[in-house]
Design a protein around this motif. Structure first.
Motif, short mmCIF file in Angstrom:
data_model
loop_
_atom_site.label_atom_id
_atom_site.label_comp_id
_atom_site.label_asym_id
_atom_site.label_seq_id
_atom_site.Cartn_x
_atom_site.Cartn_y
_atom_site.Cartn_z
N ALA A 1 29.82 57.49 53.09
CA ALA A 1 30.45 58.30 54.13
C ALA A 1 31.86 57.78 54.39
O ALA A 1 32.16 57.24 55.45
N VAL A 2 32.72 57.95 53.40
CA VAL A 2 34.10 57.47 53.50
C VAL A 2 34.95 58.58 54.11
O VAL A 2 34.93 59.72 53.64
N LYS A 3 35.69 58.24 55.15
CA LYS A 3 36.51 59.23 55.84
C LYS A 3 37.86 59.43 55.16
O LYS A 3 38.42 60.52 55.18
N GLU A 4 38.39 58.38 54.57
CA GLU A 4 39.71 58.46 53.94
C GLU A 4 39.74 57.54 52.73
O GLU A 4 39.09 56.50 52.71
N VAL A 5 40.50 57.95 51.73
CA VAL A 5 40.68 57.14 50.52
C VAL A 5 42.16 56.87 50.34
O VAL A 5 42.99 57.78 50.43
N MET A 6 42.47 55.61 50.11
CA MET A 6 43.85 55.20 49.81
C MET A 6 43.81 54.54 48.44
O MET A 6 42.76 54.12 47.99
N GLU A 7 44.96 54.45 47.79
CA GLU A 7 45.00 53.82 46.47
C GLU A 7 46.21 52.91 46.37
O GLU A 7 47.29 53.24 46.85
N ILE A 8 45.99 51.77 45.74
CA ILE A 8 47.08 50.84 45.46
C ILE A 8 47.20 50.74 43.95
O ILE A 8 46.36 50.14 43.29
N GLU A 9 48.22 51.39 43.42
CA GLU A 9 48.48 51.35 41.98
C GLU A 9 48.83 49.91 41.58
O GLU A 9 49.57 49.23 42.27
N GLY A 10 48.26 49.45 40.49
CA GLY A 10 48.58 48.14 39.97
C GLY A 10 47.84 46.99 40.63
O GLY A 10 48.00 45.85 40.25
N ALA A 11 47.02 47.29 41.64
CA ALA A 11 46.25 46.23 42.30
C ALA A 11 45.01 45.92 41.48
O ALA A 11 44.35 46.82 40.97
N ASP A 12 44.71 44.62 41.36
CA ASP A 12 43.49 44.24 40.67
C ASP A 12 42.38 44.04 41.69
O ASP A 12 42.48 44.49 42.83
N HIS A 13 41.32 43.35 41.31
CA HIS A 13 40.16 43.17 42.17
C HIS A 13 40.51 42.43 43.46
O HIS A 13 39.84 42.60 44.48
N VAL B 1 50.14 35.70 41.12
CA VAL B 1 50.78 34.43 40.82
C VAL B 1 49.71 33.34 40.88
O VAL B 1 48.92 33.30 41.81
N LEU B 2 49.69 32.46 39.91
CA LEU B 2 48.68 31.40 39.83
C LEU B 2 48.68 30.53 41.08
O LEU B 2 47.63 30.10 41.55
N GLN B 3 49.85 30.28 41.67
CA GLN B 3 49.91 29.47 42.88
C GLN B 3 49.15 30.13 44.04
O GLN B 3 48.52 29.45 44.84
N ASP B 4 49.19 31.47 44.11
CA ASP B 4 48.45 32.18 45.15
C ASP B 4 46.95 31.99 44.97
O ASP B 4 46.21 31.81 45.93
N LEU B 5 46.49 32.03 43.72
CA LEU B 5 45.07 31.83 43.44
C LEU B 5 44.66 30.41 43.83
O LEU B 5 43.61 30.19 44.43
N GLY C 1 43.77 50.20 41.57
CA GLY C 1 43.97 50.89 40.30
C GLY C 1 43.78 50.08 39.04
O GLY C 1 43.46 50.63 37.99
N GLU C 2 43.94 48.76 39.11
CA GLU C 2 43.81 47.92 37.91
C GLU C 2 42.65 46.94 38.01
O GLU C 2 42.67 45.89 37.38
N ASP C 3 41.64 47.27 38.80
CA ASP C 3 40.49 46.40 38.98
C ASP C 3 39.67 46.37 37.70
O ASP C 3 39.15 47.40 37.26
N ALA D 1 43.32 42.52 45.67
CA ALA D 1 44.58 43.15 46.08
C ALA D 1 45.39 42.27 47.02
O ALA D 1 46.61 42.33 47.03
N MET D 2 44.72 41.42 47.77
CA MET D 2 45.44 40.54 48.69
C MET D 2 46.29 39.53 47.96
O MET D 2 47.23 38.97 48.53
N LEU D 3 46.02 39.32 46.67
CA LEU D 3 46.84 38.42 45.86
C LEU D 3 47.77 39.19 44.92
O LEU D 3 48.90 38.78 44.70
N SER D 4 47.27 40.29 44.37
CA SER D 4 48.08 41.01 43.38
C SER D 4 49.09 41.97 44.01
O SER D 4 50.18 42.17 43.47
N LYS D 5 48.77 42.56 45.14
CA LYS D 5 49.66 43.51 45.81
C LYS D 5 49.57 43.32 47.33
O LYS D 5 49.18 44.23 48.07
N PRO D 6 49.94 42.14 47.82
CA PRO D 6 49.76 41.87 49.26
C PRO D 6 50.56 42.79 50.18
O PRO D 6 50.06 43.20 51.23
#
Length: 108
Positions: free
Chosen positions: A73-85, A12-16, A55-57, A87-92
């Motif tokens: 040396a990454v121990k775990e990988v998680m994924e957020i579908e639809g998140a852009d660069h 949302v533009l207001q978040d940016l 996923g949408e970066d 993520a704290m704004l696009s998929k909080p």
């Protein structure tokens, strides 16, 4: 804001606008960082690392993110579908869920 528009970010533009107002200058910590030793296996390697794929970066493609994971040396990988660069704004909510899981799994 032009960068956000160019990268087809999903927020949302207001978040940016709010995030832009809250940005702090990074030079505040420059002196502190210059007094610290660079990352070492002893210091940096002792921390468990979790990578969250966005996923949408449009800046760092999923392929590039996976290449980074393979070379780190990454121990775990998680994924957020639809998140852009940003993520704290696009998929909080989804980012918060990932961070909560990381804290519960790795913080002792």
């Amino acid at each position: 804001m032009e960068v956000a528009k160019q990268n087809n970010n999903n927020f949302v533009l207001q978040d940016l606008t709010l995030a832009t107002l809250m940005v702090r200058p990074t030079l505040i910590f420059q002196e502190d960082l210059s007094n610290k030793a660079p990352f070492s296996e002893e210091r940096y390697g002792s921390v468990d690392k979790v990578f969250i794929i966005c996923g949408e970066d449009a800046l760092l493609t999923v392929e590039f993110q996976r290449l980074f994971i393979q070379n780190s040396a990454v121990k775990e990988v998680m994924e957020i579908e639809g998140a852009d660069h940003m993520a704290m704004l696009s998929k909080p909510k989804e980012l918060c869920q990932c961070l909560t899981t990381i804290v519960s799994n790795y913080v002792k």
